[in-house]
Structures are given as structure tokens and as C-alpha cells.
Design an enzyme around this catalytic site. Structure first.
Site, short mmCIF file in Angstrom:
data_model
loop_
_atom_site.label_atom_id
_atom_site.label_comp_id
_atom_site.label_asym_id
_atom_site.label_seq_id
_atom_site.Cartn_x
_atom_site.Cartn_y
_atom_site.Cartn_z
N ASP A 82 3.84 -3.95 14.15
CA ASP A 82 3.45 -3.75 15.36
C ASP A 82 3.08 -2.41 15.58
O ASP A 82 3.01 -1.59 14.82
CB ASP A 82 5.20 -3.58 15.87
CG ASP A 82 5.06 -3.50 17.47
OD1 ASP A 82 4.34 -3.94 18.13
OD2 ASP A 82 6.18 -2.95 17.98
N ALA A 213 8.69 -4.45 26.99
CA ALA A 213 9.05 -5.18 27.92
C ALA A 213 10.80 -5.02 28.07
O ALA A 213 11.35 -5.82 28.75
CB ALA A 213 8.88 -6.75 27.39
P1 13P Z 1 10.63 -1.58 24.64
O1 13P Z 1 10.50 -0.17 24.14
O2 13P Z 1 10.42 -1.80 25.84
O3 13P Z 1 11.58 -2.36 23.97
O4 13P Z 1 8.94 -2.17 24.26
C1 13P Z 1 9.08 -2.57 22.60
C2 13P Z 1 7.42 -2.77 22.24
O5 13P Z 1 6.82 -2.99 22.98
C3 13P Z 1 7.34 -3.10 20.80
O6 13P Z 1 5.91 -2.99 20.59
O1 G3H Z 2 6.30 -0.27 20.02
C1 G3H Z 2 7.04 0.63 19.46
C2 G3H Z 2 8.66 0.14 19.02
O2 G3H Z 2 9.61 0.42 20.00
C3 G3H Z 2 8.95 0.71 17.71
O3 G3H Z 2 9.15 2.00 17.96
O4 G3H Z 2 7.58 3.54 16.36
O5 G3H Z 2 10.18 3.92 16.98
O6 G3H Z 2 9.58 2.45 15.43
P1 G3H Z 2 9.18 3.02 16.44
ZN ZN Z 3 4.62 -2.04 21.97
#
Ligand code: 13P
Ligand code: G3H
Ligand code: ZN
Length: 306
Positions: A82, A213
Site C-alpha cells: 500500500d 474509506a
Molecule cells: P483509512 O485511514 O480511512 O482507514 O484509509 C486506509 C487507506 O487508505 C489505506 O491505504
Molecule cells: O494508507 C495508510 C495506511 O493507513 C497505513 O498507514 O503508514 O501508518 O502504516 P501507516
Molecule cells: Zn491509502
């Protein structure tokens, strides 16, 4: 079952008429909760790890855990990086067995975003790994924000069409007014659904992704408050807007914050008032169970949303 590429799960979700849930994890308990919820609902999910999660848990541990989970799970799972920004880490994830990576070059000018994303597609595609990219900035947009301000930060639908043609990505995260975390909006939340529809048209039905989301549901906030957590002003994406986003073309919905809040409330409510408790399974276990129930509900919601 082996870990599956995101594109395979996204295509199945689109033809099955539902949106796929992507849930973040960085420890064993969250992973178990997400995978159990996928099994409970008989629905594939995307297991998402941020760069921070990889640093925290270790790439080899994450891949081993996800592979073990996939081997046991009755439904397909995908392991996804991610918000990947570091090319070395993206390469390492692909080599280690991730089946999907996100290249987040949304802070770069358009042409550089295209070039960096296309480079990741060239790396990933021959290995059967899916690629997600992002356009626009993830900032919470409220009703009161002026049109010029929206245009300056949110995705430009025409650019989205060009971006997809030039990069060959498998999915696109367009910024349409959501933000990460528990404090997404100061005023009334208002996703730019018209813009989302335009992006869908411009990208000819490519699976779209909604970041940020989390809904920060009232019952989760209540549980947090009861457990002594202080989050004044916390606000997420309301359920009706999430549903509308899915109907406007979102095929992958990213949730992290709701899991974190749910886990925290359960763990705190277990240990506060039990000063002698020092067996981690007795407080992490209830956290895991609560996250499993939340993810199960979120998956069911996404199945009904389209
Ligand atoms: P939230 O912070 O709303 O849970 O979003 C998660 C997200 O976009 C991870 O890439
Ligand atoms: O998009 C972000 C996710 O919520 C992950 O966050 O970088 O704190 O692991 P993090
Ligand atoms: Zn994100």
C-alpha cells in the site's frame, strides 16, 4: 490456495457486482482477523501492508504469514503493498512474493507520476503482479470548499484517462475528497461523486480504488470513549457516501483506521481495571476478535453496496 493478483480479484468483484475490501495489517492479530473474516463471509480480500508495516513486521515475516494464511483460507487472498514510494522496496516486494503493489507517486508532477508508474508496471507485469497508482491529493473535502480549491487537489478526470492509457495500470486511486485517518473532515463530509463518475468514464471501467474509506462509526467511537480513548472531532466517510462511491465505480475500498480504533477499544477495555494482567493473549485476543467482527461487517456492507 496461492496468493492471487489483485486484478484477478478485482475483475471477479466487478463481474460479481460487489466491491473488494482491502484491509491493512502489520501484526499477526490483524492478519488473522482479516483472513478469518474473509472465510466467514466467503469473500476474497486484499491484505494491505504499508511501507511502515513492512519496516515494523519485516518483509520476510509478512510474506510467510500471508502465504500460510492463503494456503489455509477457503477464498483467494492477495498480498498488496500500500502506498509504495520507494522503488527498492517495490522491487523487493515483487521479488519476495507480493501479488500486487501500489506505486504512489501522486506527490510528483503528472509526467513524473506517469513515468514512475509505467516503470513499476514494466517490473511487475512480467511477474504477474498487479499495479495500482494514485492521482490527486488525499485531502478531506467539505461542502464549503470552493470549486477552484477542489480542482487544485482532486483528480482531473481527463488526466486520469491519459494516465491509464500511458501507464497500463490495473487499478487507479483517484482523489475524490477522502483523507486517511480518524479526522477526515472538519465540516460535513462530501465526496465528489460526480468527479468519480467522470473518472470512471474516462478510464473506461478500470477498477477504481477508494483510499481513506474508514467510516469511524459511532459505535466504534463509543467503544473507544468507554475505554478511555480521546478522539475529539473524529469523523469518517458516512455509510451512504461509501455506498454511493461503490455505485459510481469504486471496486476496491481501503480500510485501516476503523480496524485500529476497534482493536484499541477492545484491548484497552480488557486491560484497564486488570492491573495484574500480563499474558498478551488475554488482551490481544479480544482485540483480534473485535477486528474480525468489524471486517466481517465491512465485507458484508461492500457486498450489498453495489
Ligand atoms: P483509512 O485511514 O480511512 O482507514 O484509509 C486506509 C487507506 O487508505 C489505506 O491505504
Ligand atoms: O494508507 C495508510 C495506511 O493507513 C497505513 O498507514 O503508514 O501508518 O502504516 P501507516
Ligand atoms: Zn491509502
Amino acid at each position: 490456495m496461492k496468493l492471487a493478483p489483485a486484478r484477478e480479484l478485482l475483475d471477479a468483484a466487478v463481474s460479481g457486482g460487489y466491491a473488494l475490501g482491502a484491509f491493512n495489517f502489520s501484526n499477526l492479530e490483524f492478519l488473522q482477523a482479516i483472513v478469518e473474516a474473509a472465510g466467514d463471509t466467503d469473500t476474497p480480500v486484499i491484505l494491505a501492508t504499508s511501507e511502515g508495516a513492512v519496516k515494523y513486521a519485516g518483509l520476510d515475516n509478512i510474506v510467510a504469514l500471508a502465504r500460510a494464511a492463503a494456503a489455509r483460507c477457503p477464498v483467494p487472498l492477495c498480498l498488496h503493498l500500500d502506498h509504495g514510494q520507494n522503488m527498492d522496496l517495490i522491487r523487493a516486494c515483487i521479488a519476495a512474493g507480493y501479488t500486487s503493489v501500489m506505486i504512489d507517486a501522486s506527490d510528483l508532477p503528472f509526467t513524473e507520476n506517469v513515468e514512475k508508474t509505467a516503470a513499476v508496471v514494466r517490473l511487475a507485469r512480467p511477474r504477474g503482479v498487479s499495479v495500482e497508482a494514485e492521482l490527486g491529493r488525499l485531502v478531506g473535502i467539505e461542502d464549503s470548499v470552493r470549486v477552484e480549491e477542489r480542482d487544485a487537489v482532486l483528480v482531473d478526470p481527463a488526466e486520469a484517462g491519459e494516465f491509464v492509457r500511458r501507464t497500463g495500470v490495473d487499478s487507479l486511486a483517484p482523489a475524490v475528497g477522502t483523507a486517511h485517518g480518524a479526522f477526515k473532515f472538519k465540516g460535513d463530509p462530501r465526496l465528489d461523486l460526480a468527479r468519480l463518475e467522470q473518472v470512471r468514464e474516462a478510464t473506461r471501467g478500470l477498477p477504481l480504488v477508494l483510499h481513506g474509506a474508514s467510516s469511524v462509526p459511532t459505535e466504534v467511537l463509543k467503544a473507544c470513549r468507554a475505554a478511555g480513548v480521546e478522539l475529539p472531532g473524529a469523523k469518517g466517510v458516512p455509510a451512504d457516501q461509501l455506498r454511493a462511491a461503490v455505485r459510481a465505480g469504486v471496486a476496491k475500498v481501503n480500510t485501516d483506521t476503523d480496524l485500529r480504533l476497534t482493536f484499541l477499544a477492545a484491548v484497552r477495555s480488557t486491560i484497564v481495571g486488570r492491573p495484574g494482567e500480563f499474558d498478551p493473549r488475554r488482551y490481544l485476543g479480544p482485540g483480534r476478535d473485535a477486528v474480525q467482527a468489524l471486517v466481517r461487517e465491512r465485507i458484508r456492507f461492500l457486498r450489498r453496496a453495489s
